[in-house]
Design an enzyme around this catalytic site. Structure first.
Site, short mmCIF file in Angstrom:
data_model
loop_
_atom_site.label_atom_id
_atom_site.label_comp_id
_atom_site.label_asym_id
_atom_site.label_seq_id
_atom_site.Cartn_x
_atom_site.Cartn_y
_atom_site.Cartn_z
N SER A 140 2.61 4.23 3.12
CA SER A 140 1.37 3.85 3.97
C SER A 140 1.11 5.12 4.89
O SER A 140 0.67 6.29 4.46
CB SER A 140 1.52 2.60 4.76
OG SER A 140 0.42 2.10 5.16
N ASP A 195 -4.41 -3.84 -2.74
CA ASP A 195 -3.75 -3.54 -1.48
C ASP A 195 -5.02 -3.60 -0.63
O ASP A 195 -6.03 -3.12 -0.89
CB ASP A 195 -3.38 -2.08 -1.38
CG ASP A 195 -2.57 -1.82 -0.26
OD1 ASP A 195 -2.98 -2.06 0.76
OD2 ASP A 195 -1.40 -0.76 -0.50
N HIS A 225 -0.52 -4.56 -0.43
CA HIS A 225 0.37 -3.54 0.16
C HIS A 225 1.86 -3.66 0.26
O HIS A 225 2.50 -2.53 -0.01
CB HIS A 225 -0.14 -3.31 1.56
CG HIS A 225 0.11 -2.49 2.36
ND1 HIS A 225 -0.47 -1.00 2.09
CD2 HIS A 225 0.82 -2.20 3.47
CE1 HIS A 225 -0.11 -0.14 2.91
NE2 HIS A 225 0.64 -0.84 3.77
#
Length: 680
Positions: free
Chosen positions: A533, A618, A653
């Site tokens: 991320s 995501d 995600h």
């Protein structure tokens, strides 16, 4: 260097020119953002096939690593029960199951009740997640939210725990945030914007009338809001927070139909959080206190001018959380970069910090659901010690070990941890936590994986992760770099690693890597970097700045196209991020981001081997960022390294939702690293 097949999919170039402040950027792969376009789906599938082909020689190794990691998980793992009301609540897995059962047992004795059966509910879904149970005050009803897509929209259902039957009530598309009022028929919940995903609305819902009523709309796009109930159960709070500012409203939990009252009006760069003991409020705030202090206020007298100091600011102690019991206040604190627990009486006196013996560890207040108690539950772990649950008597400070998470076949005595401080280029000392075999010698012969994050003030503490032992057992050193942009060393650590000081985050990571090489912890040419991320942004920036330092990089769901994403307010979660990266609609911020944004700074040079992972659904980092980045990296790469893209066509995600499926993602990443090391 191994020769890898370079017949990767060639994505079509459709130049899109973007201009701002006289700066022109050409994006050849802008078209990839259309997830409905069959060409996009086809391209992602081809990339998956190419990754499979390149990694075919380590297919067996990947399976072996998966089995090793699965073997370190106790199949019928369970949590230690927590007392709440007249029941003990717990969750447990059954052998072979990917999802847990949530259960409760009467304290007075009786049989276990299964209140939430995730294995049953998850049937027929490729992705499944729940909020876990939300129990009503009278213990007769339960609300739970479920998400079957992975975009973090939860639909709440309600169950009568006496009959075991579902009620007709359903609340759709919530954030998963819900609390009960005292009347056992009113709940408050939060809902996110369907486009930007910002949590922006709080509703009151009545089970009898089945009606929802909007009671608060957070209109400032840099803020999001949520609802909570204090441990005393006396108050319900609506909290609004931005990166650097916050505001609370409060309501007695026994008066759910009244209006929330403003606690204290929001101010720029001033944060506060509110707790209570039923009689007065306890405020944790950075008002004139960079590392936070604790103040008090009485109901009806909550303006900032009426706050009174209870626990003063300390230069060497950062207060990250507070738990208020009937007779005690417990603080989660950080000193010298480590998490500790400080117990005080309700008047803020007689501080006692729980002592720990390891040099690198993680300690935090655990699952406490009772307000009037002399017992504090806390958790303790290190990179080599699995999490343990302890109860400590708040008066005598006597400790009882309740449970240590079992990791079958794992022996902590075969390993050791070290904690170092490595000086960065500006002289600032950066903490690093290391994990290695017990008999490791720093003689410059070992491969090493360096992991970092360094954003949002989030901390990458030295927690236990059984997966990494598949690398450690193969001779790797694992290094966790506690770089600026996190809050490991206090608030200053975060402030000097964001907006126009963001470069410190990347420099710290590079300087830690070089420092470890210098101290012979690893062999040059055998160092790997990993981040996910915003940690993907970290390793993406590092790949441009120092591609020579790493033999391979794993970027998980990386945020790499910072300017384009931050300029697009339709993309989820951007406006709330301006305090983090800066607002590129302002020229100074634009120019600064332009110097590090990974996608915009790819250039003709020799890049290392790179594995990039993403999820089609995501919601935090859109799949097209990693996909575009991979194509652009290949356009400019001047070495014969391999650059791979693996897209999960089902998940969001967090990756896969089942506990074993998630290990498959990690097994792929570790197999990639070992393949680059020439292992089979």
């Amino acid at each position: 260097m191994h020769k890898f097949p370079q017949d990767y999919p060639r994505a079509n170039k459709k130049p899109q020119i973007m201009e701002k402040f006289g700066d022109s950027r050409t994006d050849n792969y802008f078209w990839m953002r259309d997830r409905e376009n069959p060409e996009v789906i086809d391209y992602l599938n081809k990339e998956n096939d190419y990754t499979k082909k390149v990694m075919a020689p380590v297919k067996d190794l990947q399976e072996q690593i998966f089995q090793e990691m699965k073997g370190r998980i106790k199949e019928d793992e369970s949590s230690y029960p927590a007392k709440m009301g007249s029941y003990m609540y717990a969750s447990r897995y059954e052998i072979g199951q990917q999802y847990p059962l949530f259960v409760r047992t009467k304290i007075a004795g009786g049989t276990e009740e299964i209140i939430l059966n995730e294995p049953e509910l998850s049937k027929g879904h490729s992705y499944f997640d729940t909020t876990g149970p939300r129990i009503s005050p009278n213990e007769m009803l339960m609300a739970y939210g479920e998400d079957t897509v992975g975009r973090r929209f939860y639909n709440f259902r309600f169950k009568d725990l006496k009959t075991g039957k579902l009620l007709p009530n359903v609340i759709e598309k919530t954030t998963g945030n819900l609390v009960w009022a005292d009347d056992n028929e009113t709940v408050f919940y939060a809902q996110q914007n369907p486009e930007t995903l910002r949590s922006e609305k709080i509703y009151r819902y009545n089970l009898k009338t089945q009606k929802s009523e909007l009671i608060f709309h957070e209109k400032d796009e840099t803020f999001s809001c949520y609802v909570s109930k204090s441990l005393s159960r006396k108050y319900i709070y609506i909290s609004s927070h931005a990166t650097l500012s916050s505001e609370a409203q409060y309501l007695p939990a026994n008066k759910p139909n009244e209006s929330f009252k403003l606690f204290a009006a929001r101010q720029k760069e001033l944060e506060y959080g509110v707790n209570d003991d039923g009689e007065q409020f306890y405020i944790t705030t950075n008002k004139d206190a960079k590392n936070y202090r604790v103040m008090t206020a009485k109901p009806g007298h909550t303006a900032m001018s009426e706050w009174k100091e209870l626990i003063p600011h300390r230069q060497d102690t950062y207060i990250s959380d507070i738990t208020v019991f009937k007779h005690n206040i417990v603080l989660d604190i950080r000193r010298n970069g480590l998490t500790e627990i400080e117990i005080r009486d309700i008047h803020g006196n007689n501080p006692y910090i729980i002592p720990f013996s390891d040099q690198s560890f993680m300690a935090s207040v655990g699952d406490n659901r009772e307000f009037d108690t002399d017992t504090l539950r806390f958790e303790y772990e290190s990179m080599r010690l699995p999490p343990s649950v302890y109860d400590i008597n708040l008066k005598s400070h006597e400790q009882v070990l309740r449970k240590t998470r079992e990791a079958p076949g794992f022996d902590p005595n075969k390993y050791r941890t070290e904690r170092l401080f490595i000086a960065g280029r500006d002289g600032v000392k950066i903490p690093v936590s290391l994990l290695m075999k017990k008999d490791f010698h720093a003689d410059g012969s070992a491969p090493m994986l360096v992991y970092g994050y360094g954003s949002y003030g989030a901390n990458m503490d030295p927690w236990f992760s059984s997966s990494f032992y598949s690398l450690i057992d193969r001779g790797f050193v694992f290094a966790k770099a506690h770089i600026r942009g996190g809050s490991e060393m206090g608030r200053e650590w975060y402030d000097t690693g964001r907006t126009t000081k963001k470069m410190n985050t990347f420099y710290d990571f590079i300087d830690v890597t070089e420092g470890l090489l210098k101290q012979q912890y690893a062999k040059k040419g055998h160092v790997y970097a990993m981040g996910g991320s915003a940690g993907g942004l970290l390793v993406g920036a590092v790949a441009n700045l120092r591609p020579d330092l790493y033999h391979g990089i794993v970027a998980q769901v990386p945020f790499v196209d910072v300017i384009t994403t931050m300029l697009d307010e339709t993309i989820p979660l951007t406006t709330g991020e301006y305090d983090q990266w800066g607002n590129p609609n302002e020229q100074e911020a634009y120019n600064y981001i332009r110097t590090y944004s990974p996608y915009d700074n790819v250039k003709d040079q020799k890049y290392p081997n790179i594995l990039v992972t993403t999820g089609l659904h995501d919601s935090q980092v859109q799949y097209w960022e990693p996909a575009k980045w991979v194509s652009k990296l290949r356009d400019h790469n001047q070495s014969d390294s391999v650059i791979l893209l693996k897209t999960d066509m089902d998940a969001g995600h967090g990756g896969a939702s089942g506990r074993f499926d998630a290990l498959k993602d990690t097994a792929l990443e570790f197999a990639f690293i070992l393949q680059m090391e020439g292992r089979k």
